[in-house]
Write a protein that holds these residues in place. Structure first.
Motif, PDB file in Angstrom:
ATOM      1  N   MET A  20      85.813   3.333  36.251  1.00 15.54           N
ATOM      2  CA  MET A  20      84.811   3.092  35.220  1.00 15.54           C
ATOM      3  C   MET A  20      84.223   4.414  34.705  1.00 15.54           C
ATOM      4  SD  MET A  20      85.066  -0.179  34.983  1.00 15.54           S
ATOM      5  CE  MET A  20      83.677  -0.654  33.951  1.00 15.54           C
ATOM      6  N   ASP A  21      82.933   4.665  34.978  1.00 12.79           N
ATOM      7  CA  ASP A  21      82.269   5.848  34.433  1.00 12.79           C
ATOM      8  C   ASP A  21      82.270   7.028  35.402  1.00 12.79           C
ATOM      9  OD1 ASP A  21      80.563   4.767  36.331  1.00 12.79           O
ATOM     10  OD2 ASP A  21      78.734   5.177  35.185  1.00 12.79           O
ATOM     11  N   ALA A  22      83.062   6.946  36.485  1.00  8.69           N
ATOM     12  CA  ALA A  22      82.940   7.934  37.554  1.00  8.69           C
ATOM     13  C   ALA A  22      84.297   8.355  38.116  1.00  8.69           C
ATOM     14  CB  ALA A  22      82.074   7.373  38.681  1.00  8.69           C
ATOM     15  N   VAL A  23      84.246   9.441  38.879  1.00  3.75           N
ATOM     16  CA  VAL A  23      85.392   9.901  39.662  1.00  3.75           C
ATOM     17  C   VAL A  23      84.916  10.113  41.100  1.00  3.75           C
ATOM     18  CG1 VAL A  23      87.143  11.701  39.965  1.00  3.75           C
ATOM     19  CG2 VAL A  23      86.429  11.042  37.665  1.00  3.75           C
ATOM     20  N   PHE A  24      85.694   9.608  42.059  1.00  2.00           N
ATOM     21  CA  PHE A  24      85.371   9.739  43.474  1.00  2.00           C
ATOM     22  C   PHE A  24      86.472  10.521  44.180  1.00  2.00           C
ATOM     23  CE2 PHE A  24      83.399   5.861  41.941  1.00  2.00           C
ATOM     24  CZ  PHE A  24      82.106   5.939  42.448  1.00  2.00           C
ATOM     25  N   SER A  25      86.148  11.053  45.362  1.00  2.00           N
ATOM     26  CA  SER A  25      87.155  11.740  46.166  1.00  2.00           C
ATOM     27  C   SER A  25      87.046  11.300  47.621  1.00  2.00           C
ATOM     28  CB  SER A  25      86.991  13.259  46.063  1.00  2.00           C
ATOM     29  OG  SER A  25      85.795  13.680  46.700  1.00  2.00           O
ATOM     30  N   LEU A  26      88.157  11.401  48.316  1.00  2.00           N
ATOM     31  CA  LEU A  26      88.210  11.009  49.715  1.00  2.00           C
ATOM     32  C   LEU A  26      89.211  11.914  50.430  1.00  2.00           C
ATOM     33  CD1 LEU A  26      87.296   8.907  51.876  1.00  2.00           C
ATOM     34  CD2 LEU A  26      89.291   7.552  51.214  1.00  2.00           C
ATOM     35  N   MET A  77      83.868   8.448  51.241  1.00  2.00           N
ATOM     36  CA  MET A  77      84.151   8.632  49.826  1.00  2.00           C
ATOM     37  C   MET A  77      82.968   9.334  49.166  1.00  2.00           C
ATOM     38  SD  MET A  77      85.490   5.780  47.086  1.00  2.00           S
ATOM     39  CE  MET A  77      86.817   5.334  48.202  1.00  2.00           C
ATOM     40  N   LYS A  78      83.254  10.344  48.348  1.00  2.00           N
ATOM     41  CA  LYS A  78      82.209  11.124  47.686  1.00  2.00           C
ATOM     42  C   LYS A  78      82.287  10.952  46.174  1.00  2.00           C
ATOM     43  CE  LYS A  78      82.363  14.759  51.232  1.00  2.00           C
ATOM     44  NZ  LYS A  78      82.659  16.196  51.486  1.00  2.00           N
ATOM     45  N   LEU A  79      81.132  10.977  45.544  1.00  2.00           N
ATOM     46  CA  LEU A  79      81.084  10.984  44.089  1.00  2.00           C
ATOM     47  C   LEU A  79      81.361  12.404  43.594  1.00  2.00           C
ATOM     48  CD1 LEU A  79      80.406   9.569  41.365  1.00  2.00           C
ATOM     49  CD2 LEU A  79      78.032  10.310  41.743  1.00  2.00           C
ATOM     50  N   VAL A  80      82.405  12.556  42.800  1.00  2.00           N
ATOM     51  CA  VAL A  80      82.720  13.861  42.214  1.00  2.00           C
ATOM     52  C   VAL A  80      81.859  14.094  40.979  1.00  2.00           C
ATOM     53  CG1 VAL A  80      84.532  15.262  41.126  1.00  2.00           C
ATOM     54  CG2 VAL A  80      85.080  13.810  43.095  1.00  2.00           C
ATOM     55  N   SER A  81      81.843  13.099  40.098  1.00  2.00           N
ATOM     56  CA  SER A  81      81.060  13.211  38.868  1.00  2.00           C
ATOM     57  C   SER A  81      80.995  11.841  38.215  1.00  2.00           C
ATOM     58  CB  SER A  81      81.711  14.223  37.912  1.00  2.00           C
ATOM     59  OG  SER A  81      80.861  14.498  36.817  1.00  2.00           O
ATOM     60  N   ASP A  82      79.924  11.607  37.436  1.00  2.00           N
ATOM     61  CA  ASP A  82      79.826  10.353  36.700  1.00  2.00           C
ATOM     62  C   ASP A  82      79.160  10.609  35.354  1.00  2.00           C
ATOM     63  OD1 ASP A  82      77.199  10.754  37.419  1.00  2.00           O
ATOM     64  OD2 ASP A  82      76.983   8.897  38.574  1.00  2.00           O
ATOM     65  N   GLY A  83      78.806   9.531  34.660  1.00  2.00           N
ATOM     66  CA  GLY A  83      78.206   9.662  33.339  1.00  2.00           C
ATOM     67  C   GLY A  83      79.228   9.633  32.220  1.00  2.00           C
ATOM     68  N   PHE A  84      80.460   9.278  32.538  1.00  2.00           N
ATOM     69  CA  PHE A  84      81.507   9.168  31.522  1.00  2.00           C
ATOM     70  C   PHE A  84      81.488   7.747  30.958  1.00  2.00           C
ATOM     71  CE2 PHE A  84      82.911  12.027  34.954  1.00  2.00           C
ATOM     72  CZ  PHE A  84      82.860  13.231  34.256  1.00  2.00           C
ATOM     73  N   GLU A  85      82.406   7.483  30.024  1.00  2.00           N
ATOM     74  CA  GLU A  85      82.483   6.125  29.493  1.00  2.00           C
ATOM     75  C   GLU A  85      83.571   5.326  30.203  1.00  2.00           C
ATOM     76  OE1 GLU A  85      82.497   3.813  25.187  1.00  2.00           O
ATOM     77  OE2 GLU A  85      82.096   5.964  25.304  1.00  2.00           O
ATOM     78  N   PHE A  86      84.765   5.883  30.344  1.00  2.00           N
ATOM     79  CA  PHE A  86      85.829   5.245  31.113  1.00  2.00           C
ATOM     80  C   PHE A  86      86.845   6.311  31.518  1.00  2.00           C
ATOM     81  CE2 PHE A  86      89.633   2.769  32.005  1.00  2.00           C
ATOM     82  CZ  PHE A  86      89.121   1.708  32.733  1.00  2.00           C
ATOM     83  N   THR A  87      86.987   6.516  32.823  1.00  2.00           N
ATOM     84  CA  THR A  87      87.854   7.582  33.322  1.00  2.00           C
ATOM     85  C   THR A  87      89.253   7.034  33.622  1.00  2.00           C
ATOM     86  OG1 THR A  87      87.056   7.207  35.578  1.00  2.00           O
ATOM     87  CG2 THR A  87      85.948   8.911  34.279  1.00  2.00           C
ATOM     88  N   GLU A  88      90.257   7.872  33.373  1.00  2.00           N
ATOM     89  CA  GLU A  88      91.645   7.459  33.541  1.00  2.00           C
ATOM     90  C   GLU A  88      92.516   8.685  33.817  1.00  2.00           C
ATOM     91  OE1 GLU A  88      94.238   5.839  33.857  1.00  2.00           O
ATOM     92  OE2 GLU A  88      94.067   3.770  33.173  1.00  2.00           O
ATOM     93  N   GLY A  89      93.791   8.405  34.146  1.00  2.00           N
ATOM     94  CA  GLY A  89      94.862   9.391  34.126  1.00  2.00           C
ATOM     95  C   GLY A  89      94.735  10.618  34.989  1.00  2.00           C
TER      96      GLY A  89
END
Length: 266
Positions: A252-258, A1-13
């Motif tokens: 939460m504050d991030a998006v991951f990819s796999l 699993m890789k971190l795509v990006s973070d530093g957000f407040e709450f990711t969705e959708g």
């Protein structure tokens, strides 16, 4: 699993377009972001997006958004023009459209749970029932698809358009329904004793539920995989990328990819 990006407040959708680009919301910051399949970078796609939660693309490349701020359903065209498709039902505001799935005809299933929101300009729960609605393909008629759930949240349909899955997050169950030709639902069947926030499906019919990481069930409702995510809550999941073979996870504050061996379906 890789971190795509973070530093957000709450990711969705998260939702993928037909090129494989993935769009997701940073809901408290009221914006939609875009992960680009070309350069693997994330940029702001649109701001002031009605505090959108769930997103989904139709066959024509329009982006649909559950705009939570005023309990509306939006259509955002490729020029970023916004059309409000739904803002009430029988004279009452909806509780807050949360997630959606669009069938092959263009009909839209919308989950409408109630969550207290400090930014809304009305008090209390507008609609006593927490339902799932169906918007006809011509966007002219909104009907009740089902209302015998405690708090419907995530939803996704099968590629053949014959079955709809709905997560009842408060009852901690996920149900399947048969879809009729006119879009109505029947034959409510317990799929698994686990609720979910968002969900997606792959080309083998496996269902991906979220909350404590991502839990995958086969089409028989048997748990076959758990993907741990090092965040307190995993909100949603979708497939994207050039070959529709990358799983994108908002947590939460991030998006991951796999990268997966299976593919998503559009």
């Amino acid at each position: 699993m890789k971190l795509v990006s973070d530093g957000f407040e709450f990711t969705e959708g998260p939702a993928a377009d037909y090129e494989g680009n993935v769009y997701f919301t940073d809901q408290p910051n009221n914006r939609i972001l875009k992960w680009s399949v070309e350069d693997n970078k994330v940029s702001v796609f649109m701001e002031d997006i009605g505090r959108a939660n769930g997103l989904y693309f139709d066959l024509n490349g329009n982006l649909f958004a559950c705009a939570d701020e005023k309990s509306e359903l939006w259509k955002i065209d490729q020029n970023k023009n916004v059309t409000v498709l739904v803002d009430e039902f029988r004279g009452k505001k909806l509780n807050g459209p949360n997630d959606l799935w669009i069938d092959a005809k263009g009909g839209i299933y919308i989950t409408d749970p109630y969550y207290e929101r400090p930014y809304r300009n009305y008090d209390g729960q507008p609609m006593e029932e927490q339902r799932v609605y169906y918007l006809s393909p011509d966007s002219k008629e909104l009907t009740v698809a089902t209302e015998d759930l405690v708090k419907p949240n995530g939803t996704i349909g099968t590629p053949d358009g014959k079955k709809l899955y709905i997560a009842d997050i408060e009852a901690d169950k996920t149900w399947s329904f048969d879809i009729a030709e006119n879009g109505s639902l029947s034959n409510k069947t317990l799929f698994t004793k686990m609720g979910s926030d968002g969900m997606t499906i792959d080309n083998r019919g496996n269902l991906y539920l979220t909350g404590n990481g991502v839990t995958v069930f086969n089409k028989k409702g048997e748990k076959i995989l758990h993907l741990p995510v090092e965040k307190n809550w995993t909100a949603n999941v979708t497939f994207g990328g050039k070959n529709n073979q990358i799983l994108f996870i908002t947590a939460m504050d991030a998006v991951f990819s796999l990268e997966m061996k299976v593919k998503g379906v559009r």
